[in-house]
Design a protein around this motif. Structure first.
Motif, mmCIF file in Angstrom:
data_model
loop_
_atom_site.group_PDB
_atom_site.id
_atom_site.type_symbol
_atom_site.label_atom_id
_atom_site.label_comp_id
_atom_site.label_asym_id
_atom_site.label_seq_id
_atom_site.Cartn_x
_atom_site.Cartn_y
_atom_site.Cartn_z
ATOM 1 N N GLY A 90 0.888 -1.174 0.868
ATOM 2 C CA GLY A 90 -0.286 0.105 0.302
ATOM 3 C C GLY A 90 1.287 1.369 -0.503
ATOM 4 N N VAL A 91 0.402 2.534 1.239
ATOM 5 C CA VAL A 91 1.093 3.497 0.553
ATOM 6 C C VAL A 91 3.016 3.402 1.052
ATOM 7 N N PHE A 92 2.833 2.111 1.995
ATOM 8 C CA PHE A 92 4.247 1.951 2.735
ATOM 9 C C PHE A 92 4.754 0.620 2.088
ATOM 10 N N LYS A 93 4.817 1.070 0.647
ATOM 11 C CA LYS A 93 5.336 0.013 0.226
ATOM 12 C C LYS A 93 6.546 0.248 -0.407
ATOM 13 N N ASP A 94 6.891 2.091 -0.465
ATOM 14 C CA ASP A 94 8.450 2.192 -0.645
ATOM 15 C C ASP A 94 9.348 2.793 0.281
ATOM 16 N N CYS A 95 8.390 2.681 1.333
ATOM 17 C CA CYS A 95 9.574 2.411 2.967
ATOM 18 C C CYS A 95 10.322 1.125 3.425
ATOM 19 N N TYR A 96 11.575 1.754 3.017
ATOM 20 C CA TYR A 96 13.126 0.820 3.633
ATOM 21 C C TYR A 96 12.455 -0.927 4.119
ATOM 22 N N ASN A 97 11.466 -0.219 5.182
ATOM 23 C CA ASN A 97 11.305 -1.763 6.323
ATOM 24 C C ASN A 97 10.537 -2.299 5.742
ATOM 25 N N ILE A 98 9.978 -1.928 5.086
ATOM 26 C CA ILE A 98 8.225 -3.291 4.249
ATOM 27 C C ILE A 98 8.776 -4.010 2.927
ATOM 28 N N ILE A 99 8.349 -5.014 3.924
ATOM 29 C CA ILE A 99 8.643 -6.320 2.294
ATOM 30 C C ILE A 99 7.453 -6.201 1.746
ATOM 31 N N GLY A 100 7.109 -5.276 2.023
ATOM 32 C CA GLY A 100 5.296 -5.157 0.789
ATOM 33 C C GLY A 100 4.204 -6.656 0.178
ATOM 34 N N GLY A 101 4.050 -6.629 1.788
ATOM 35 C CA GLY A 101 2.286 -7.890 1.878
ATOM 36 C C GLY A 101 2.759 -8.487 2.757
ATOM 37 N N ALA A 102 1.409 -9.450 3.192
ATOM 38 C CA ALA A 102 1.965 -9.756 3.882
ATOM 39 C C ALA A 102 2.122 -11.695 3.225
ATOM 40 N N ASP A 103 1.861 -11.366 1.354
ATOM 41 C CA ASP A 103 2.532 -13.032 1.526
ATOM 42 C C ASP A 103 4.087 -12.902 0.298
ATOM 43 N N GLN A 104 4.412 -11.873 1.208
ATOM 44 C CA GLN A 104 5.492 -12.202 1.151
ATOM 45 C C GLN A 104 6.402 -13.009 1.777
ATOM 46 N N ALA A 105 5.545 -12.874 3.302
ATOM 47 C CA ALA A 105 6.531 -13.722 4.880
ATOM 48 C C ALA A 105 5.538 -15.535 4.566
ATOM 49 N N ILE A 106 4.273 -15.111 4.432
ATOM 50 C CA ILE A 106 3.507 -16.540 4.124
ATOM 51 C C ILE A 106 2.439 -16.213 3.071
ATOM 52 N N PRO A 107 1.975 -17.772 3.399
ATOM 53 C CA PRO A 107 1.363 -17.997 1.888
ATOM 54 C C PRO A 107 -0.245 -17.181 2.231
ATOM 55 N N VAL A 108 -0.667 -16.493 1.458
ATOM 56 C CA VAL A 108 -2.015 -15.834 1.399
ATOM 57 C C VAL A 108 -2.889 -16.203 0.579
ATOM 58 N N ASP A 109 -4.239 -16.883 1.002
ATOM 59 C CA ASP A 109 -5.656 -17.250 0.400
ATOM 60 C C ASP A 109 -6.548 -16.244 0.272
ATOM 61 N N ILE A 110 -6.184 -15.293 0.782
ATOM 62 C CA ILE A 110 -7.520 -14.609 0.072
ATOM 63 C C ILE A 110 -7.168 -12.595 0.673
ATOM 64 N N TYR A 111 -7.253 -11.876 -0.342
ATOM 65 C CA TYR A 111 -7.302 -10.274 0.443
ATOM 66 C C TYR A 111 -8.242 -9.858 -0.106
ATOM 67 N N VAL A 112 -8.434 -8.918 0.882
ATOM 68 C CA VAL A 112 -9.493 -7.838 1.072
ATOM 69 C C VAL A 112 -8.600 -6.473 0.849
ATOM 70 N N PRO A 113 -8.721 -5.856 -0.041
ATOM 71 C CA PRO A 113 -8.718 -4.543 -0.597
ATOM 72 C C PRO A 113 -9.770 -3.221 1.095
ATOM 73 N N GLY A 114 -8.665 -1.893 0.006
ATOM 74 C CA GLY A 114 -9.549 -1.214 1.566
ATOM 75 C C GLY A 114 -8.265 -1.046 1.643
ATOM 76 N N CYS A 115 -8.213 0.593 1.974
ATOM 77 C CA CYS A 115 -7.508 1.728 2.853
ATOM 78 C C CYS A 115 -8.575 2.868 4.086
ATOM 79 N N ALA A 116 -8.974 2.561 5.461
ATOM 80 C CA ALA A 116 -8.747 0.915 5.876
ATOM 81 C C ALA A 116 -9.756 0.204 5.126
ATOM 82 N N ALA A 117 -10.398 -1.495 5.192
ATOM 83 C CA ALA A 117 -10.502 -2.164 5.021
ATOM 84 C C ALA A 117 -11.829 -1.864 5.507
#
Lengths: 148, 360
Positions: A90-117
């Motif tokens: 999301g908005v923090f994608k370019d931050c140095y510390n953020i890996i960019g989404g939970a699916d980079q760490a664990i397998p994700v099945d369902i994505y719920v979009p929205g800010c905030a959802a």
């Protein structure tokens, strides 16, 4: 849904989110939206959880925590990424510390979009997760029947 | 000699909506020391100034925290406006005040619910959150977003509230006030709630001053510290007195926050009565900011400090936020000393921790 023999239990963890999605997840469980009417129960114990709601883009320090929580959950399990940060960073994608989404760490099945959802979207995600959970439960029972 | 052991608390814990880790050094059931370790929600938000210009940063800063999101946006905009040396339209100031107080109401109701949950009063938790939904509906009606509004911009606000909206706000807050009076009785007079909160987690005014605690934490220990008195937005035209208690314990902190919801209702009423009828909601901003400025404002959790430095380029040179929870974590560690392990969850909730603010 009728043949689920037990209620799916839900674990919620804040994987470096801004809190907006977390309070919406909690709002889902309270009387106005009441996700518990689908038979789910909110738990704080990963070892008893079936559905994992994760919010936020996950930072470096949080990766081991998220992975550990995921591994502690018994099979079968379903992961729901709540909010655009958990989906893509999301908005923090370019931050140095953020890996960019939970699916980079664990397998994700369902994505719920929205800010905030929105709670409606989160409930939709949870209902889909219950369906997927049941499917996986049936598959794993078939597998164990074959072995047995 | 009692044996010492260390109990890890968090980052994932049922009482915590957000991750913070505490190492609790205990002797039997008594806590000797609490060592916090933070960083689970650190995103490096301040570094985004290198990639986003000062207008886009408004929306990034709003996402510092989902609970006090509006107030973060407002603080940032006021700081940049200070650099530009512009005065925003009066109506925009009042609109900001109304939104800020709405977010205070929903934040305090959320906290009251979490507190009830922490001491095991599930019913009260649900009641608080049910009332809170009414405030969220108002926020959605006026701004389009439930928790993150994005109505601020440098130079004013984007959206207006028409007469119908203002009327609906007055009706809803009347409703909220009525229901809150019922809940207030439970929080203030119920025997089991009192026995859980009275005399727990005492912080003396001297400790508050030494540790630099802010907001309701300070006010509950008799330190009259309310940044709204500085008169940012339209607060200079509004008549109010900070809610202060001298009990110094969890009960006092509960008292201060619940009474502040009533205060917010009063402030919204005053603001709606005084709001001027103007069509301009923002002043045009030309060029890029050049210079530095800071602004202090009162968030639901206490004083927040914004610092911005710019050198005439679209991207800012430095943006810094000091958030209230960061100031209160030290007080929490002091408060945890000599308490029972069973009270830790309650005491952590009682400072109203907002970890995503703290770590950004």
């Amino acid at each position: 849904m009728a043949n689920i023999t037990r209620s799916p239990w839900l674990l919620h963890y804040d994987g470096s989110s801004c809190n907006g999605c977390d309070i919406e997840v909690l709002a889902c469980l309270t009387p106005v939206y009441d996700a518990e009417r689908f038979g789910i129960v909110n738990t704080g114990d990963p070892m008893q959880a079936d559905i994992f709601l994760i919010t936020g883009g996950v930072n470096e320090q949080n990766i081991p925590v998220v992975k550990q929580l995921y591994e502690q959950m018994p099979e079968p399990k379903v992961v729901v990424a709540v909010g655009v940060c958990a989906c893509t960073g999301g908005v923090f994608k370019d931050c140095y510390n953020i890996i960019g989404g939970a699916d980079q760490a664990i397998p994700v099945d369902i994505y719920v979009p929205g800010c905030a959802a929105r709670p409606q979207a989160i409930i939709d995600g949870i209902v889909k997760a219950i369906g997927l959970f049941q499917e996986r439960l049936e598959n794993s029972e078939k597998e164990s029947d074959k072995v047995g | 000699m009692v044996k010492r052991s260390v109990i890890p608390f968090g980052p994932q814990h049922p009482v915590l909506p957000e991750p913070i880790h505490l190492d609790l050094v205990v002797e039997d059931e008594r806590i000797v020391e609490a060592i916090p370790s933070i960083g689970f929600v650190h995103r490096g938000l301040e570094s985004l100034i290198e990639k986003r210009d000062f207008n886009q940063m408004t929306y990034v800063v709003e996402r510092t925290c989902g609970i006090c999101s509006f107030q973060h946006g407002m603080g940032y905009c006021e700081t940049v406006e200070k650099i530009f040396d512009v005065e925003i339209p009066r109506r925009a100031k009042f609109l900001r005040t109304i939104w800020a107080e709405m977010s205070r109401m929903h934040s305090h109701l959320l906290w009251a619910g979490l507190l009830a949950d922490a001491f095991g009063y599930e019913n009260l938790f649900y009641q608080c959150w049910r009332i809170r939904e009414k405030v969220l509906d108002l926020q959605e009606m006026t701004s389009g977003g439930r928790v993150i509004f994005s109505v601020n911009k440098v130079g004013g606000v984007i959206k207006d509230m028409d007469a119908d909206m203002l009327k609906a706000i007055l009706e809803t807050i009347k409703d909220v006030e009525k229901e809150l009076k019922v809940i207030k009785k439970t929080f203030f007079d119920d025997y089991s709630v009192k026995s859980r909160l009275k005399g727990v987690g005492i912080l003396t005014p001297e400790q508050i001053n030494a540790l630099g605690a802010v907001g309701p934490m300070a006010r509950a220990s008799g330190v009259e510290n309310d940044m709204r008195r500085l008169g940012y937005a339209a607060y200079s035209e509004i008549d109010f007195e900070p809610v202060v208690s001298n009990d110094c314990d969890c009960y006092a902190r509960c008292y201060v926050r619940i009474m502040e919801i009533f205060q917010s209702i009063d402030i919204i009423r005053q603001a709606i009565a005084k709001i001027p009828d103007e069509s301009d909601l923002s002043v045009p901003i030309k060029g890029n900011p050049n210079g530095e400025a800071f602004v202090r404002l009162e968030q639901p959790r206490g004083e927040a400090f914004y610092y911005v430095k710019a050198n005439g380029k679209p991207n800012l040179q430095r943006m810094r936020v000091r958030t209230p929870t960061f100031a209160n974590v030290l007080a929490l560690c002091e408060m945890l000393k000599n308490t029972e392990v069973a009270d830790v969850g309650l005491l952590v909730v009682t400072i109203d921790p907002c970890i995503s603010c703290t770590e950004r």
